[in-house]
Design a protein around this motif. Structure first.
Motif, PDB file in Angstrom:
ATOM      1  N   ASP A   1       0.681  -0.928   0.038  1.00 26.63           N
ATOM      2  CA  ASP A   1       0.475   0.164  -0.004  1.00 26.63           C
ATOM      3  C   ASP A   1       0.381   1.192   0.156  1.00 26.63           C
TER       4      ASP A   1
ATOM      5  N   GLY B   1      -8.425   3.352   4.699  1.00 25.50           N
ATOM      6  CA  GLY B   1      -8.477   2.605   2.918  1.00 25.50           C
ATOM      7  C   GLY B   1      -9.412   2.966   2.844  1.00 25.50           C
TER       8      GLY B   1
ATOM      9  N   SER C   1      -2.413   0.494  -3.859  1.00 23.45           N
ATOM     10  CA  SER C   1      -3.251   1.633  -2.872  1.00 23.45           C
ATOM     11  C   SER C   1      -4.899   1.993  -3.852  1.00 23.45           C
TER      12      SER C   1
ATOM     13  N   ASP D   1      -0.214  -3.584   4.156  1.00 16.91           N
ATOM     14  CA  ASP D   1      -1.392  -2.666   4.801  1.00 16.91           C
ATOM     15  C   ASP D   1      -1.470  -2.278   5.428  1.00 16.91           C
TER      16      ASP D   1
ATOM     17  N   GLY E   1      -6.986  -3.457   2.775  1.00 12.89           N
ATOM     18  CA  GLY E   1      -6.183  -4.922   2.466  1.00 12.89           C
ATOM     19  C   GLY E   1      -5.955  -5.816   2.724  1.00 12.89           C
TER      20      GLY E   1
END
Length: 213
Positions: A9, A47, A108, A165, A170
């Motif tokens: 990420d 997130g 991402s 992440d 993630g």
């Protein structure tokens, strides 16, 4: 086991940009009548994509305009353009992974343009732009699409792939893609990751000890 691929990420992992990003979102939403601070944004929206936040805001009755995402990105880029810190040791980790034959990629939920702003000063945007995946282009995490695309490009096995992440999104993407997952909590987020029972790393040195053989 030497991994085939490690997928990172970006925000909160490669760069410590979560704070300024959350501040920009909090200031904007507060202006629309939804008072928030940095911790409130992190609690509610970490997130998620800005499109997710846009939808959530409207569901809460906020009068967010159709161009809210692009307007907020302009505000955010102004802040991020002043510079955000790189996680200590991340370039050394990238170098060590590639030296042992492990491919690296980024997945991402943020926009490519955002990663250009945060990663370019460190030479990482040019280094990784051909293996960079965005939830604004493909289905965002926790969907598996970005991870599957990265594995296909790298000719990597899910059983030999790791997702790094700082978010539950993630972790969900890793499960959906059948990959290993390591939560990253150098800059926060441990309180959301621990209940998942996942492995957690607290620094790039910690990751290096697990991923570089």
């Amino acid at each position: 086991m030497i991994p085939d691929l490690v997928i990172f990420d970006c925000d909160g992992v490669i760069v410590d940009s979560e704070g300024p990003t959350c501040d920009a979102i909090a200031k904007n939403l507060t202006g629309f009548g939804f008072p928030l601070d940095r911790s409130g944004v992190h609690e509610l929206f970490v997130g998620q994509t800005l499109h997710d936040i846009h939808r959530a805001g409207r569901e809460r009755g906020l009068a967010l305009p159709d161009n809210w995402v692009s307007d907020l990105y302009a505000e955010m880029f102004e802040v991020l353009g002043q510079g955000v810190p790189l996680s200590d040791g991340v370039i050394d980790l990238f170098d060590a992974l590639e030296a042992q034959g492990t491919r690296i990629a980024i997945a991402s939920n943020g926009a490519i343009d955002k990663m250009r702003v945060t990663l370019t000063p460190y030479g990482l945007f040019d280094r990784l732009k051909d293996r960079m995946y965005s939830g604004h282009v493909q289905e965002p995490k926790p969907n598996a699409g970005m991870l599957i695309a990265a594995m296909k490009q790298a000719n990597a096995s899910p059983k030999r792939t790791f997702m790094i992440d700082d978010s539950t999104a993630g972790a969900g993407a890793a499960v959906a893609a059948g990959t290993h997952f390591i939560g990253y909590s150098e800059h926060g987020g441990e309180e959301k990751l621990k209940p998942l029972g996942v492995d957690i790393a607290y620094s790039m040195a910690d990751l290096r000890a697990r991923l570089v053989i």
